[in-house]
Design a protein around this motif. Structure first.
Motif, short mmCIF file in Angstrom:
data_model
loop_
_atom_site.label_atom_id
_atom_site.label_comp_id
_atom_site.label_asym_id
_atom_site.label_seq_id
_atom_site.Cartn_x
_atom_site.Cartn_y
_atom_site.Cartn_z
N SER A 86 0.61 -1.68 -0.27
CA SER A 86 0.24 0.48 0.36
C SER A 86 1.13 1.06 0.00
O SER A 86 0.26 1.94 -0.39
N LEU A 87 2.15 1.37 0.59
CA LEU A 87 2.98 2.86 0.40
C LEU A 87 3.53 2.40 -0.57
O LEU A 87 3.94 3.71 -0.51
N GLY A 88 3.94 1.39 -1.34
CA GLY A 88 5.03 1.31 -2.63
C GLY A 88 6.64 1.47 -2.32
O GLY A 88 7.33 2.14 -3.32
N ILE A 89 7.00 1.50 -1.40
CA ILE A 89 7.75 1.99 -0.82
C ILE A 89 9.40 0.89 -0.63
O ILE A 89 9.11 0.67 -0.68
N THR A 90 10.69 1.07 -1.13
CA THR A 90 11.72 0.05 -1.20
C THR A 90 11.23 -0.53 1.00
O THR A 90 11.56 0.20 1.13
N PHE A 91 11.27 -1.64 1.01
CA PHE A 91 11.49 -2.15 1.97
C PHE A 91 12.86 -2.99 1.68
O PHE A 91 12.96 -4.48 1.27
N ILE A 92 13.72 -2.97 2.67
CA ILE A 92 15.14 -4.25 3.01
C ILE A 92 14.91 -4.19 3.95
O ILE A 92 15.37 -3.83 5.20
N PHE A 93 14.79 -5.65 3.66
CA PHE A 93 14.21 -6.95 5.08
C PHE A 93 15.68 -7.49 5.37
O PHE A 93 16.15 -8.58 4.30
N VAL A 94 16.41 -7.56 6.71
CA VAL A 94 17.41 -8.48 7.04
C VAL A 94 16.75 -9.61 7.64
O VAL A 94 15.86 -9.55 8.89
N THR A 95 16.54 -10.35 8.07
CA THR A 95 16.86 -11.99 8.53
C THR A 95 17.68 -13.43 7.88
O THR A 95 18.30 -13.40 6.91
N HIS A 96 17.32 -14.06 9.01
CA HIS A 96 18.25 -15.41 9.00
C HIS A 96 17.35 -16.42 8.86
O HIS A 96 17.54 -17.81 8.41
N ASP A 97 15.91 -16.39 8.67
CA ASP A 97 14.56 -16.76 9.13
C ASP A 97 14.22 -17.11 6.85
O ASP A 97 13.97 -16.35 6.98
N GLN A 98 15.33 -18.09 6.48
CA GLN A 98 14.52 -18.17 5.26
C GLN A 98 13.16 -18.24 4.42
O GLN A 98 12.74 -18.12 3.43
N GLY A 99 12.24 -18.66 5.23
CA GLY A 99 11.38 -19.43 5.01
C GLY A 99 10.15 -17.92 5.12
O GLY A 99 9.41 -17.24 4.58
N GLU A 100 11.01 -17.03 6.36
CA GLU A 100 10.32 -15.63 5.98
C GLU A 100 10.56 -14.62 4.71
O GLU A 100 9.73 -14.05 4.10
N ALA A 101 11.92 -15.02 4.45
CA ALA A 101 12.76 -13.52 3.02
C ALA A 101 11.34 -14.58 1.78
O ALA A 101 11.42 -13.96 1.24
N LEU A 102 10.81 -15.64 2.10
CA LEU A 102 10.54 -16.40 1.15
C LEU A 102 8.79 -16.38 0.65
O LEU A 102 8.85 -15.62 -0.20
N SER A 103 9.05 -15.79 1.73
CA SER A 103 7.18 -15.80 2.08
C SER A 103 7.01 -14.22 1.02
O SER A 103 5.76 -13.46 1.17
N MET A 104 8.25 -13.53 2.07
CA MET A 104 7.98 -11.66 1.72
C MET A 104 8.72 -11.33 0.56
O MET A 104 7.82 -9.98 0.26
N ALA A 105 9.45 -11.53 0.47
CA ALA A 105 9.96 -10.68 -0.13
C ALA A 105 9.95 -10.78 -1.77
O ALA A 105 9.47 -12.10 -2.00
N ASP A 106 9.89 -9.86 -2.89
CA ASP A 106 10.06 -10.24 -4.30
C ASP A 106 11.67 -10.15 -4.39
O ASP A 106 11.51 -11.16 -5.73
N ARG A 107 12.60 -9.87 -4.03
CA ARG A 107 14.19 -10.66 -4.24
C ARG A 107 14.65 -11.20 -2.50
O ARG A 107 14.57 -10.34 -1.84
N VAL A 108 15.62 -12.09 -2.90
CA VAL A 108 16.39 -12.51 -1.67
C VAL A 108 17.75 -12.16 -2.40
O VAL A 108 17.66 -12.65 -3.48
#
Lengths: 313, 327, 386
Positions: free
Chosen positions: B183-205
Motif C-alpha cells: 500500500s505504501l509502495g516504498i522500498t523495504f529492505i529486510f534482513v533476516t536469518h529465517d529463510q521462510g520469512e525471506a521467501l514468503s515476503m520478499a520480491d527478491r532475496v
C-alpha cells in the motif's frame, strides 16, 4: 532400580536447617535482613533523630545553658543574616560544584562508556578511582600548594604572560581573592576535584545501560548529534547524573575540611556545625544547622522527581 | 525501474575480518528486498551501511542515485526498524513515533496528529499515552514501524524485525508488513536469518555468506534453483548430493540439490535404509541413506510409515534434481 | 591548649560547683612504682626521641623509675575531657578550659605538692594560677605556657612592628605595599580577645579590664575592629601547618601566631621573626592533672616530679616554642633551652600576657559579660563579612 526418591545427603543439623529455610523463604529473608535493619533502625536513624530532637531545644541567651523545652527559636536563629549567609553560601557552592562536576564528568563518563575498551577501560577506572585511594587531606593540601600565590598555577599563568588575566579574575568580588588558594574559586576547584569521581561513576554506569541502537535510532530518525544528546542520551543518563549530583551536592553541603584549608575562611554549614557543637556548646543551633542539608536534599530529590529525573529508571 | 540502493564493489573490513566483501547490489525502487543469511554473513552490516551507521572501507553506495559517501545517518532519507526496536524508554508511544518530526522542528500539534495517524496505520490507536515498557513485544514492533514510517522515508530498512516475536505473531506480522509495503509502495529492505520469512515476503532475496552475496534472485529461483550447495542447504534444507552421486545419475559431475518433498516412496528406484523418523504434523520427515549418501525426505500424511532400520525404495522426478554448476 | 577555648556552658556549670569539690583524700606518701603510667596529652607534648632523636624526655624516666609511660594523644580539649570521663588514665596535660571543667566534674584529684620536691622551682607566677588552683586547693602541676605572638616577615619589616595595628588597621607596610591580603588572623572566636586586648590599650575609654570579660559596648567595639580586619585578611588560619605554608607560599607579611610556627619557619630559614607588641598579647597555659581514680598514683607523682626536674621543661620549651613552668630550665643547661630562647618565646613577658579564660555571662570585673557561645556565632558572622 532404586526406588528411593529422597537422597540422604545433608541429613545433619545444617541439612535440616537448610531444608527448613528452603520451605520457609520468608524466615530466611527475615534472618538476613534483621542485623542490617537493626543497625539502620536503632543506631543510624536513632542517632539521627536524637540529633533532630536537639534542634528543637534552645540555648539560654543569658547563661548559655541548654533548655530542654520544645521551641522553634533555634530555627529562627538560622535566619539571622550571619547564619543565613552560611546556608546560602553553602548551597550556592554545592550547586556550582554539582553543575561543574556534571559538565566535566559527563564527557569523561561518555568516553569511558562508549569508546573505552579493554586496556583503556582499565586505565579509565584507575584514573577515576586513584584520587579516591589517596588521603583526602593530602589531596586538599596538595591543591593548596597548587593554587597558592607562589604555586604552580600562578607560575604557569605568569610564564604564559597571562598573569594579568588571573589578576583581573581574582579582582572580581565574591569569587576572587588575594590568590586562588584564598578565593571561593579555589574552594570550588578543590571541591570539584575531590568529588568528581562520585559524579563520573554513576553517569558512566547509566550511559553503559543505554543501548547503542538507541542513539543510532535517534540519528536514523533525523536527529543531529546535538539533538540526540538533548533528547535521548541526556534524558537516559539523567538518573546517573542525578545519582552523581546527590553525591556531589550532599558531600559539598556536609564538608568542613576543604573550606577550612582552601578559601576565604567564610564558613560553610559543616564548619558552622563543627564550631557550634564543638567549641560553643550550642548543640541546638548545631543540630538545626545539621537539619538544613537534610531538608535541602529532600527538596532537591522532590524537584528532581517532579522534573522526571527518575522516569528512565 | 529506477534503482533505490546500489552497491558497487562495497567492502567493510574490520582489520582482517571481512564483514562485507566486495558486494555488488542493485535494489529497485518499490521492491521488497530480503537479505538472508546466517549470523555473521554480512547482511546486517550491509543494512547498516545503507543506514549510514557504518562506513564502507571500499566501494561506493548510491541511495536513489546519490552517492552516500560522507552523508551522516540523520541526513539520509531512509529509516530503520531495529532488531531490538530501540524505542526511547523515557518517551511515551506518541512521542516516540513523533520523534523524527520533533527533531525536524514540526510543531507539537501537527506532529502528534501525524503520530496518531501512523499509530492507526499499525493498529495501535489509543496507545499513544503509554510507555514502551507497558507494551507487548508485538506492539513495540508496531511502534517501531510507525516511528520509522511517520517520516515518510523513501526506503525502510528492517533489521530482523520479527525475530523476537512468537511464531503466530510473526506470521501475522509478515502478512501485515507485506500489505503495508504494497500500500505504501516504498522500498523495504529486510534482513533476516529465517529463510521462510525471506521467501514468503520478499520480491527478491539476496543470500549472504561470509561477507559476500552468493545468490540473488526471486524466492522461487532461490528455492528451487539454488546455485551453490550453501544456498541449497541454508535456504531450502535441500539434500545436497555429492558430485560422484550426481554423476552416476546425470553424467554431470557437480553438486546436486534435491528437495526433501520431491523424494517419495516408490515401487522402483533407489534402495535406501531408514535412519530416523520424525513426526512433524503436516508431514513426516524421514532420514534415509542411499549407499553412503544421507538424505531426508518429507512424506505427506499417510497411514503407514517405514520404521527405523527398514529398507525402502525411494525415487524422484528427474527434473527435481537440480545440478549446481557453482561450488 | 591555645587553639581551643571550649564550652562556656560547662565552665558556667563548673564554677558553680567548684566550691564543693573540696579537699579529697590526697596521697600522703609515694610508694613503690606500679610499673606504668597512662597520660593523655597534646600531640608533641610527650616525646621519646621517636620524632627527633634530640627530643626525648621519657626514656630516662622509664629507666629510672621502672614506670612505663603510655601516651594517648588528644587533639581538642573536648576530647581530653571525654577521655578523662571514660577513665583508665592517670594524668592529663590540660588546658585552662578543660582543667576547670574537670575540676568541676570531679574528674581530677587534688595534688599534694609536698610530694613533689621540685615544686619550689616552679615559676612563682604559676604556682597559684586560677586554671589549676581552685579554692585553695592545687589540682595540677604547671607544665608549659606561651604567648600568642606577632609574627612578621623580616623582608617586609626591617624592625619589629611596635603595635598589633599592622594586622588590625588598613595601612601601608614598610615595604610600601598595603597590608590588605598580606595579614592573617586566628580562625577561632578567641581572636575576639586579641581585638579586645588591642582596644584595651588603644581605646582606654572603653574601660576594658580583661579581654575575656567584655560588656555589650566593649564587645561591639571589638567586633567592629574585627570587621575592619576582615577586609585585610584573605585567609584566617586554623591549622599551624597551613599557616606555615601560607607564610612560605602566599607572601604573608604579619599575623598573630604561636611561637611554634615561628620556630619551625625559622628552622626552615624563612625570613620571619616574632614580637610581643606594646599592647601585650593573649596566651595559654597547661597543667598536668591527675585522674580522681588514678590506678597508678605513685608513678603519677614520680612523673609530675620528673616533669619539673628533668630536661623535659627545657627541651619541650625548645620543641614547642613555649615557656617552661620552671624558670631555671632556661638557664641551667639541663636541656637545650637558653636564656635567649626563653626570651624569644616570651618568658619575660608574662605580665604582658592575658592568659585566657572562657568568657562567661557572670564575670568578675563588671557583673554581666558576653558569654562565649555568642563569641562563636558572632565571630562566624564577622568572618562571613557581617
Amino acid at each position: 532400580m532404586s526406588m528411593q526418591a529422597v537422597s540422604d545427603r545433608g541429613a545433619g543439623l545444617f541439612g535440616r536447617l537448610s531444608d527448613t529455610l528452603w520451605r520457609r523463604p520468608g524466615l530466611l529473608i527475615f534472618l538476613l535482613i534483621l542485623p542490617p535493619a537493626a543497625w539502620l533502625g536503632i543506631i543510624y536513624l536513632g542517632s539521627l533523630f536524637a540529633l533532630l530532637a536537639q534542634s528543637f531545644f534552645s540555648i539560654d541567651e543569658f547563661t548559655g545553658i541548654i533548655q530542654y523545652e520544645f521551641t522553634l527559636k533555634t530555627y529562627a536563629e538560622l535566619f539571622r543574616p550571619s547564619n543565613f549567609d552560611i546556608i546560602l553560601r553553602t548551597v550556592v557552592m554545592a550547586a556550582a560544584v554539582t553543575v561543574g562536576a556534571a559538565a566535566v564528568g559527563f564527557p569523561v563518563a561518555y568516553f569511558a562508556a562508549r569508546y573505552a575498551r579493554g586496556k583503556w577501560k582499565a586505565i579509565f577506572y584507575l584514573g577515576v578511582m586513584m584520587p579516591l585511594w589517596s588521603s583526602y587531606l593530602v589531596k586538599v593540601y596538595s591543591w593548596k600548594l597548587i593554587l597558592a600565590k607562589e604555586g604552580i598555577l600562578n607560575w604557569m599563568f605568569e610564564t604564559l604572560h597571562l598573569g594579568w588575566f588571573l589578576n583581573a579574575y581574582l579582582a572580581i568580588p565574591v569569587i576572587g581573592g588575594n590568590s586562588l588558594s584564598v578565593s571561593a574559586t579555589g574552594t570550588f576547584l578543590v571541591f570539584l576535584y575531590v568529588w568528581l569521581p562520585f559524579m563520573i561513576l554513576p553517569i558512566q554506569a547509566a550511559l553503559e545501560r543505554v543501548p547503542h541502537s538507541m542513539l543510532e535510532a535517534s540519528g536514523d530518525l533525523g536527529a543531529r548529534p546535538a539533538q540526540t544528546f538533548r533528547h535521548v542520551l541526556f534524558p537516559l543518563a539523567l538518573p546517573g547524573v542525578i545519582a552523581g549530583s546527590i553525591f556531589t551536592f550532599s558531600l559539598t553541603l556536609g564538608d568542613y575540611i576543604i573550606p577550612q584549608i582552601v578559601g576565604s575562611s567564610r564558613r560553610f554549614i559543616g564548619q558552622a556545625v563543627y564550631a557550634y557543637q564543638g567549641t560553643a556548646g550550642n548543640i541546638p543551633l548545631a543540630a538545626a544547622f545539621a537539619v538544613v542539608p537534610i531538608l535541602l536534599m529532600a527538596v532537591y530529590l522532590w524537584i528532581a522527581k517532579r522534573q522526571g529525573a527518575f522516569d528512565a529508571l | 525501474m529506477t534503482s533505490a540502493i546500489r552497491f558497487s564493489g562495497v567492502s567493510r573490513h574490520y582489520g582482517d575480518v571481512r564483514a562485507v566483501d566486495n558486494v555488488d547490489l542493485d535494489i529497485a525502487e518499490g521492491e521488497f528486498f530480503a537479505m538472508l543469511g546466517p549470523s555473521g554473513s554480512g547482511k546486517t552490516t550491509s543494512l547498516r551501511l545503507i543506514a549510514g551507521f557504518e562506513r564502507p572501507t571500499a566501494g561506493e553506495i548510491r541511495i536513489f542515485g546519490q552517492v552516500a559517501q560522507g552523508i551522516p545517518p540523520y541526513r539520509r532519507n531512509v529509516n530503520t526498524v531495529f532488531q531490538d526496536y530501540a524505542l526511547f524508554p523515557h518517551l511515551n508511544v506518541r512521542d516516540n513515533v513523533a520523534y523524527g518530526l520533533m527533531v525536524a522542528g514540526q510543531p507539537k500539534a501537527q506532529r502528534h496528529g501525524a503520530a496518531d495517524g501512523a499509530l492507526e496505520m499499525v493498529a495501535l490507536t489509543g496507545y499513544g499515552d503509554r510507555k514502551p515498557s507497558e507494551l507487548s513485544g508485538g506492539q513495540r514492533q508496531r511502534v517501531a514501524l510507525a516511528r520509522a514510517l511517520v517520516n515518510e522515508p523513501k526506503a525502510l530498512l528492517l533489521d530482523e524485525p520479527l525475530g523476537a516475536l512468537d511464531l503466530k505473531l510473526r506470521e501475522q506480522m509478515q502478512e501485515e508488513l507485506k500489505s503495508l509495503q504494497r500500500s505504501l509502495g516504498i522500498t523495504f529492505i529486510f534482513v533476516t536469518h529465517d529463510q521462510g520469512e525471506a521467501l514468503s515476503m520478499a520480491d527478491r532475496v539476496a543470500v549472504f555468506n561470509e561477507g559476500r552475496i552468493v545468490q540473488i534472485g526471486a524466492p522461487e529461483t532461490i528455492y528451487f534453483r539454488p546455485e551453490t550447495p550453501f544456498v541449497a542447504d541454508f535456504v531450502g534444507s535441500s539434500n545436497v548430493l555429492p558430485p560422484e552421486f550426481v554423476a552416476q545419475l546425470t553424467g554431470r559431475k557437480a553438486h546436486g540439490a534435491l528437495r526433501p518433498e520431491a523424494v517419495h516412496l516408490s515401487e522402483q528406484g533407489h534402495s535406501a535404509t531408514v535412519r530416523s523418523v520424525s513426526f512433524l504434523g503436516a508431514a513426516t520427515r524421514i532420514g534415509i541413506r542411499i549407499g553412503d549418501v544421507p538424505m531426508t525426505m518429507l512424506l505427506p500424511k499417510s497411514d503407514t510409515f517405514p520404521k527405523v532400520g527398514d529398507t525402502v525404495t525411494v525415487n524422484w522426478a528427474a527434473e527435481d534434481l537440480h545440478v549446481m554448476d557453482r561450488a | 591548649m591555645k587553639n581551643v577555648l571550649r564550652s562556656g556552658t560547662a565552665l558556667v556549670l563548673g564554677l558553680a560547683v567548684a566550691g564543693q569539690a573540696a579537699a579529697q583524700n590526697m596521697l600522703s606518701e609515694i610508694g613503690e612504682g606500679e610499673g606504668q603510667v597512662n597520660i593523655v596529652a597534646w600531640p608533641g607534648y610527650l616525646e621519646r626521641g621517636e620524632t627527633d632523636k634530640a627530643f626525648d624526655w621519657i626514656t630516662a624516666f622509664e629507666e629510672k623509675t621502672g614506670c612505663k609511660v603510655n601516651i594517648k594523644n588528644a587533639n581538642t580539649s573536648d576530647e581530653m575531657v571525654a577521655l578523662m570521663n571514660e577513665g583508665g588514665f592517670d594524668l592529663v596535660t590540660a588546658s585552662g578550659d578543660a582543667s576547670l571543667r574537670m575540676v568541676a566534674g570531679k574528674r581530677v584529684q587534688p595534688i599534694n605538692i609536698d610530694l613533689i620536691p621540685s615544686w619550689s622551682t616552679v615559676d612563682d607566677r604559676l604556682k597559684e594560677a586560677p586554671w589549676h588552683y581552685v579554692d585553695g586547693t592545687h589540682y595540677g602541676v604547671p607544665y608549659m605556657w606561651g604567648p600568642n605572638v606577632l609574627m612578621y616577615s623580616t623582608e617586609v619589616f626591617p624592625e619589629a612592628p611596635a603595635s598589633w595595628d599592622v594586622v588590625f588597621k588598613p595601612m601601608d607596610l614598610p615595604d610600601g605595599q598595603p597590608n590588605a591580603g598580606r595579614v592573617q588572623a586566628y580562625d577561632g572566636p578567641i581572636h575576639i580577645a586579641d581585638a579586645a586586648n588591642y582596644l584595651m590599650f588603644n581605646q582606654p575609654d572603653l574601660g576594658i579590664t580583661s579581654p575575656y570579660e567584655l560588656n555589650e559596648d566593649q564587645y561591639a567595639a571589638a567586633l567592629d575592629l574585627l570587621r575592619e580586619q576582615r577586609k585585610l585578611v584573605s585567609r584566617y588560619w586554623h591549622d599551624a601547618f597551613i599557616q606555615i605554608d601560607d607564610f612560605k607560599n602566599e607572601g604573608m607579611a604579619a599575623s598573630g601566631t604561636w611561637p611554634f610556627q615561628v620556630n619551625l619557619l625559622k628552622a626552615g630559614s624563612a625570613p620571619v621573626a616574632s614580637t610581643i607588641p606594646q599592647e601585650g598579647a593573649t596566651g595559654w597555659a597547661d597543667s598536668t592533672m591527675m585522674h580522681v581514680d588514678a590506678e597508678n598514683p605513685n608513678c603519677s607523682y614520680m612523673w609530675m616530679e620528673h616533669s619539673l626536674a628533668s630536661n623535659l621543661q627545657s627541651d619541650l620549651s625548645v620543641w614547642f616554642g613555649a615557656n617552661p613552668a620552671v624558670p631555671a630550665a632556661c638557664t641551667d643547661g639541663r636541656g637545650m633551652q637558653t636564656d635567649e630562647g626563653c626570651t624569644t618565646n616570651g618568658m619575660d613577658d608574662f605580665e604582658r600576657i592575658k592568659f585566657w579564660t572562657t568568657p562567661v555571662s557572670s564575670c568578675e570585673s563588671q557583673g554581666t559579660c558576653v558569654p562565649y557561645y555568642r563569641w562563636v556565632s558572632d565571630y562566624i558572622g564577622v568572618i562571613g563579612g557581617r
